[in-house]
Design a protein around this motif. Structure first.
Motif, short mmCIF file in Angstrom:
data_model
loop_
_atom_site.label_atom_id
_atom_site.label_comp_id
_atom_site.label_asym_id
_atom_site.label_seq_id
_atom_site.Cartn_x
_atom_site.Cartn_y
_atom_site.Cartn_z
N SER A 1 -20.59 10.49 -14.88
CA SER A 1 -21.31 11.20 -15.94
C SER A 1 -21.20 10.51 -17.29
N SER A 2 -20.14 9.75 -17.50
CA SER A 2 -19.96 9.10 -18.81
C SER A 2 -20.42 7.65 -18.85
N ARG A 3 -20.65 7.06 -17.67
CA ARG A 3 -21.07 5.66 -17.63
C ARG A 3 -22.30 5.53 -16.73
N PRO A 4 -23.45 5.27 -17.30
CA PRO A 4 -24.69 5.25 -16.53
C PRO A 4 -24.71 4.20 -15.42
N GLU A 5 -23.91 3.17 -15.52
CA GLU A 5 -23.90 2.13 -14.50
C GLU A 5 -23.13 2.54 -13.23
N VAL A 6 -22.45 3.69 -13.27
CA VAL A 6 -21.66 4.15 -12.14
C VAL A 6 -22.49 5.12 -11.30
N ASP A 7 -22.65 4.78 -10.03
CA ASP A 7 -23.35 5.66 -9.08
C ASP A 7 -22.38 6.74 -8.62
N GLY A 8 -22.72 7.99 -8.84
CA GLY A 8 -21.83 9.10 -8.53
C GLY A 8 -21.43 9.19 -7.07
N ASP A 9 -22.38 9.01 -6.17
CA ASP A 9 -22.07 9.11 -4.75
C ASP A 9 -21.12 8.00 -4.30
N ILE A 10 -21.39 6.79 -4.77
CA ILE A 10 -20.51 5.67 -4.40
C ILE A 10 -19.13 5.85 -5.03
N ALA A 11 -19.09 6.31 -6.27
CA ALA A 11 -17.80 6.54 -6.93
C ALA A 11 -16.98 7.57 -6.16
N ARG A 12 -17.62 8.66 -5.72
CA ARG A 12 -16.91 9.69 -4.96
C ARG A 12 -16.42 9.13 -3.62
N GLU A 13 -17.24 8.34 -2.98
CA GLU A 13 -16.84 7.75 -1.69
C GLU A 13 -15.64 6.82 -1.87
N LEU A 14 -15.69 5.99 -2.89
CA LEU A 14 -14.59 5.05 -3.14
C LEU A 14 -13.31 5.78 -3.54
N MET A 15 -13.45 6.81 -4.34
CA MET A 15 -12.25 7.54 -4.76
C MET A 15 -11.69 8.38 -3.61
N ALA A 16 -12.53 8.87 -2.72
CA ALA A 16 -12.03 9.57 -1.54
C ALA A 16 -11.22 8.61 -0.66
N GLU A 17 -11.73 7.39 -0.53
CA GLU A 17 -11.00 6.38 0.24
C GLU A 17 -9.69 6.01 -0.46
N ALA A 18 -9.72 5.88 -1.78
CA ALA A 18 -8.49 5.58 -2.52
C ALA A 18 -7.49 6.72 -2.38
N ALA A 19 -7.97 7.96 -2.40
CA ALA A 19 -7.07 9.11 -2.22
C ALA A 19 -6.42 9.06 -0.84
N ALA A 20 -7.19 8.70 0.18
CA ALA A 20 -6.65 8.59 1.53
C ALA A 20 -5.60 7.47 1.61
N MET A 21 -5.90 6.35 0.98
CA MET A 21 -4.93 5.24 0.96
C MET A 21 -3.65 5.66 0.26
N LEU A 22 -3.78 6.36 -0.86
CA LEU A 22 -2.61 6.81 -1.61
C LEU A 22 -1.80 7.78 -0.75
N HIS A 23 -2.48 8.73 -0.13
CA HIS A 23 -1.79 9.70 0.72
C HIS A 23 -1.07 9.00 1.88
N ASN A 24 -1.75 8.09 2.53
CA ASN A 24 -1.17 7.38 3.68
C ASN A 24 -0.01 6.46 3.28
#
Length: 108
Positions: free
Chosen positions: A21-44
């Motif tokens: 929402s604060s950076r127009p160059e960031v695609d929201g869906d891709i950002a959520r997908e990447l951060m979900a993967e990062a959250a999984a990596m952090l948890h694991n």
């Protein structure tokens, strides 16, 4: 499939949404997908498992913010150098150690 606890996943998804929402160059869906993967990596990685609830929540929030910064590598590395001085933490050395593990897990 690994179920990531909401205490890790939600702050990461919120940070993705904030970045989109604060950076127009960031695609929201891709950002959520990447951060979900990062959250999984952090948890694991179990990097935060030794922290109490307070420090765990703060570390997750800080990592989520750092990983969505324009330069995540620099943000995580900068925080790692100063986190041990954070008076808000119950175990600053433990959080510092967790940041070092996260840097290795994420290849930063």
């Amino acid at each position: 499939m690994v179920t990531v606890p909401p205490t890790i996943l939600q702050p990461f998804l919120d940070a993705a949404d904030a970045a989109a929402s604060s950076r127009p160059e960031v695609d929201g869906d891709i950002a959520r997908e990447l951060m979900a993967e990062a959250a999984a990596m952090l948890h694991n990685s179990l990097a935060l498992d030794h922290l109490d609830e307070h420090d765990h929540a703060l570390a997750v929030a800080l990592l989520a913010a750092d990983l969505t910064a324009p330069d995540p590598t620099e943000a995580v590395r900068a925080r790692a150098t100063t986190i041990a001085e954070d008076a808000a933490l119950h175990d600053p050395e433990g959080v510092h150690g967790a940041y070092l593990v996260v840097m290795q897990v994420f290849g930063l």
